[in-house]
Design an enzyme around this catalytic site. Structure first.
Site, PDB file in Angstrom:
ATOM      1  CD  GLU A 260      -2.675  -1.393   2.388  1.00  0.00           C
ATOM      2  OE1 GLU A 260      -2.855  -0.421   3.118  1.00  0.00           O
ATOM      3  OE2 GLU A 260      -3.114  -2.524   2.616  1.00  0.00           O
ATOM      4  CB  CYS A 294      -1.470   7.169   2.251  1.00  0.00           C
ATOM      5  SG  CYS A 294      -2.704   6.341   3.219  1.00  0.00           S
TER       6      CYS A 294
HETATM    7  P1  NAP Z   1       9.111   4.641   3.382  1.00  0.00           P
HETATM    8  O1  NAP Z   1      10.321   5.486   3.428  1.00  0.00           O
HETATM    9  O2  NAP Z   1       8.888   3.799   2.198  1.00  0.00           O
HETATM   10  O3  NAP Z   1       9.170   3.749   4.710  1.00  0.00           O
HETATM   11  C1  NAP Z   1       8.180   2.814   5.028  1.00  0.00           C
HETATM   12  C2  NAP Z   1       8.813   1.635   5.744  1.00  0.00           C
HETATM   13  O4  NAP Z   1       9.709   0.966   4.877  1.00  0.00           O
HETATM   14  C3  NAP Z   1       9.630   2.041   6.974  1.00  0.00           C
HETATM   15  O5  NAP Z   1       9.420   1.104   7.987  1.00  0.00           O
HETATM   16  C4  NAP Z   1      11.046   1.972   6.444  1.00  0.00           C
HETATM   17  O6  NAP Z   1      12.007   1.783   7.446  1.00  0.00           O
HETATM   18  C5  NAP Z   1      10.959   0.770   5.543  1.00  0.00           C
HETATM   19  N1  NAP Z   1      12.049   0.650   4.566  1.00  0.00           N
HETATM   20  C6  NAP Z   1      12.926   1.593   4.143  1.00  0.00           C
HETATM   21  N2  NAP Z   1      13.794   1.056   3.248  1.00  0.00           N
HETATM   22  C7  NAP Z   1      13.467  -0.241   3.096  1.00  0.00           C
HETATM   23  C8  NAP Z   1      13.965  -1.317   2.302  1.00  0.00           C
HETATM   24  N3  NAP Z   1      14.988  -1.160   1.456  1.00  0.00           N
HETATM   25  N4  NAP Z   1      13.363  -2.516   2.397  1.00  0.00           N
HETATM   26  C9  NAP Z   1      12.313  -2.701   3.215  1.00  0.00           C
HETATM   27  N5  NAP Z   1      11.807  -1.725   3.996  1.00  0.00           N
HETATM   28  C10 NAP Z   1      12.365  -0.504   3.939  1.00  0.00           C
HETATM   29  O7  NAP Z   1       7.792   5.500   3.553  1.00  0.00           O
HETATM   30  P2  NAP Z   1       7.544   6.732   4.535  1.00  0.00           P
HETATM   31  O8  NAP Z   1       8.041   7.952   3.871  1.00  0.00           O
HETATM   32  O9  NAP Z   1       8.028   6.434   5.894  1.00  0.00           O
HETATM   33  O10 NAP Z   1       5.953   6.716   4.617  1.00  0.00           O
HETATM   34  C11 NAP Z   1       5.147   7.581   3.916  1.00  0.00           C
HETATM   35  C12 NAP Z   1       4.633   6.929   2.640  1.00  0.00           C
HETATM   36  O11 NAP Z   1       3.725   5.905   2.979  1.00  0.00           O
HETATM   37  C13 NAP Z   1       3.858   7.888   1.765  1.00  0.00           C
HETATM   38  O12 NAP Z   1       4.197   7.707   0.428  1.00  0.00           O
HETATM   39  C14 NAP Z   1       2.418   7.485   2.000  1.00  0.00           C
HETATM   40  O13 NAP Z   1       1.558   7.841   0.954  1.00  0.00           O
HETATM   41  C15 NAP Z   1       2.555   6.019   2.178  1.00  0.00           C
HETATM   42  N6  NAP Z   1       1.404   5.453   2.894  1.00  0.00           N
HETATM   43  C16 NAP Z   1       0.497   4.717   2.183  1.00  0.00           C
HETATM   44  C17 NAP Z   1      -0.629   4.179   2.815  1.00  0.00           C
HETATM   45  C18 NAP Z   1      -1.665   3.387   2.063  1.00  0.00           C
HETATM   46  O14 NAP Z   1      -2.473   2.725   2.697  1.00  0.00           O
HETATM   47  N7  NAP Z   1      -1.688   3.416   0.753  1.00  0.00           N
HETATM   48  C19 NAP Z   1      -0.809   4.394   4.177  1.00  0.00           C
HETATM   49  C20 NAP Z   1       0.130   5.154   4.862  1.00  0.00           C
HETATM   50  C21 NAP Z   1       1.251   5.650   4.205  1.00  0.00           C
HETATM   51  P3  NAP Z   1      12.826   3.034   8.046  1.00  0.00           P
HETATM   52  O15 NAP Z   1      11.870   3.809   8.849  1.00  0.00           O
HETATM   53  O16 NAP Z   1      13.853   2.401   8.882  1.00  0.00           O
HETATM   54  O17 NAP Z   1      13.373   3.797   6.889  1.00  0.00           O
END
Ligand code: NAP
Length: 506
Positions: A260, A294
């Site tokens: 997601e 999101c």
């Molecule tokens: P992100 O940078 O992608 O991080 C999300 C998670 O992924 C964190 O736990 C992060 O860990 C982990 N992660 C980072 N690098 C990784 C890798 N190489 N392999 C596996 N996991 C890894 O996203 P964010 O900026 O924190 O969150 C915001 C985003 O989430 C926005 O784009 C938002 O739209 C989206 N979102 C979508 C929904 C939905 O339901 N569609 C809901 C909520 C949020 P670390 O914290 O250690 O980096």
């Protein structure tokens, strides 16, 4: 209120928990975004060998968990829901301190987490506890049953640090999988507390393993491992691509990936809409939770004829918003998650205001001086392609359109490739429905705000670049965590078909 205050003053910790064992190590601080001088607690980040050990114990534990009757798994999840409610003040305090959530947002966060636990518990009972009988010729019985796939890696973001973290885990557990749970770095403490409560409720320690720490270390280590049967991920599209590639590179079982991701969410407002309602819903959709949802509104398409009136009301409402300490009931909008995020938003704000036309920017009227606060803003731009991607914060972009260009507006939204949420405001029912039909998005909201999907009521998730589906909090979600088995028995082999004898004559 007293329990929340006590929780706010407590020092919290998050350490890896593997097979029920708490792992010690060097700590890093978890910082309060409202005042970055304040340490909310400490985190011991998991190492690569912790990931390996968690994979080992969860692989061993999964078959027994899968054989546990679904009704028993459901009872454990329901006990966890009750514990979350009992200890709600602590969880909400952590949502306020660690994630900068306002109190109403913290209440919603808790409610959603509890809803997920109960909803997936009910799903386990109904869908996993009752093998489906299928038709067949006489002398044969056919049943279809659902089972866990194996070890699931659950990776969640900081913007719903309790609800999404819990929802992914609850679904994986309900379906009979064991779990490696990796929270976002910024919000490890609330996740650790949720895991504590789930263990207390009876989820075995080797079935639910907790790995706080760096995603760029834990993610690649786990997703490269052949023992991972599935990943539930919520976060950015870029990270989802990375995970997808890593899973695909393995010569192993083909894993299930539930992703997601982000959106470029728009609201289309035609000239029949009620300006006062539009403004209420726009402000809630674009600025609540400091725009860090999101589903948040990023681009408001306003039909020219009503734009002047709506924008005047919008500026007036924005002038009333209080941006400040989320622990105060008077606060409307808290901080953004950290200084890095604030800097990226300020850079965007400066560039977009220089190119477009600033409508209004809120004052930081209640913001403490040492927090990562960003003043919400509304800015008018000419076209959607001015935006390169999702701007994850309280920045509302407004585009005026002519009635005859409505189809082009919808096409431009579809052309972004994202497909998460769309708002429509119109008092012409057929027009609103037509827009909903033409837009490639997962969730359409008509004449209301476009945030705060309720579990079981508005199953949530996107299509295209916004997610793989099926929807969280919806009736099909658990299936993606499951594997299906059929059982066919030749009932005639034991001496005839006894059911024929009990058939009533016509
Ligand atoms: P992100 O940078 O992608 O991080 C999300 C998670 O992924 C964190 O736990 C992060 O860990 C982990 N992660 C980072 N690098 C990784 C890798 N190489 N392999 C596996 N996991 C890894 O996203 P964010 O900026 O924190 O969150 C915001 C985003 O989430 C926005 O784009 C938002 O739209 C989206 N979102 C979508 C929904 C939905 O339901 N569609 C809901 C909520 C949020 P670390 O914290 O250690 O980096």
């Amino acid at each position: 209120a007293r329990a929340m205050q006590a929780a706010l003053e407590r020092e919290w910790t998050a350490v890896p928990v593997i097979g029920g064992e708490h792992i010690d190590g060097a700590t890093t601080p978890s910082i309060d975004p409202t005042d970055i001088r304040r340490v909310v607690g400490t985190v011991v980040p998991a190492t690569e060998s912790d990931v390996d050990r968690a994979l080992e114990v969860s692989t061993q534990a999964q078959p027994d968990w899968d054989r546990t009757p679904p009704a028993e798994r459901a009872e454990i999840l329901e006990r966890a829901a009750a514990l979350f409610e009992e200890r709600g003040a602590e969880l909400m305090a952590l949502a306020v301190r660690e994630a900068g959530k306002s109190i109403p947002d913290a209440v919603s966060e808790l409610r959603e987490a509890v809803d997920f636990l109960r909803y997936y518990a009910a799903g386990a009972r109904e869908q996993f506890g009752n093998p489906q009988r299928l038709p067949g010729p006489t002398g044969e019985s056919n049943t279809l049953s659902l089972h866990g796939r194996g070890v699931f890696l659950c990776i969640s973001p900081w913007n719903f640090p309790l609800a999404i973290f819990t929802g992914q885990i609850a679904a994986a557990l309900a379906a009979g999988n064991s779990v490696l749970a990796k929270p976002a770095e910024q919000t490890s403490l609330i996740a650790a507390h949720a895991v504590r409560l789930m263990h207390e409720a009876g989820v075995p320690g080797d079935v639910l393993n907790f790995l706080p720490g760096r995603g760029s270390l834990i993610g690649p280590r786990a997703t490269a491992d052949p023992r991972i049967a599935g990943v539930a991920f919520t976060g950015s599209t870029d990270t989802a691509w990375r995970i997808n590639r890593s899973l695909a590179a393995r010569d192993a079982q083909i894993a299930s990936l539930i992703a997601e991701t982000g959106g470029q969410n728009a609201m289309i407002v035609d000239s029949s809409a009620l300006p006062e309602q539009v403004v209420l819903d726009v402000v809630a959709s674009a600025f609540r939770s400091a725009g860090q949802r999101c589903s948040a509104l990023r681009v408001l398409f306003l039909q020219r004829d009503i734009a002047p009136r709506v924008l005047e009301l919008l500026a007036g409402y924005m002038d009333e918003l209080i941006v400040g300490d989320p622990a105060l009931m008077s606060t409307d909008i808290g901080p953004v998650i950290d200084m890095k995020s604030r800097e990226a938003l300020e850079a965007h704000a400066e560039a977009i205001a220089a190119r477009g036309k600033l409508i209004y920017r809120c004052r930081l009227n209640g913001a403490p001086g040492h927090g990562s606060f960003f003043a919400p803003m509304a800015v008018e731009i000419d076209a959607l392609d001015w935006l390169e991607g999702e701007v994850f914060g309280p920045v509302l972009h407004v585009i005026r359109y002519r009635a005859r260009d409505l189809d082009n507006v919808i096409e431009s939204i579809n052309a972004t490739g994202f497909g998460l949420t769309l708002g429509v405001q119109s008092r012409i029912d057929s027009g609103a429905r037509a827009i909903g039909r033409k837009a490639n998005v997962g969730n359409v909201y008509v004449n209301r705000n476009m945030i705060g999907a309720v579990v079981g009521v508005q199953p949530f998730g996107g299509c295209g670049l916004s997610g793989t589906g099926p929807k969280a909090g919806g009736p099909h979600y658990l299936h993606r965590f499951a594997t299906e088995r059929t059982l066919t028995i030749n009932t005639a082999a034991v001496g005839g078909n006894a059911t024929l004898l009990s058939l009533a004559p016509d």
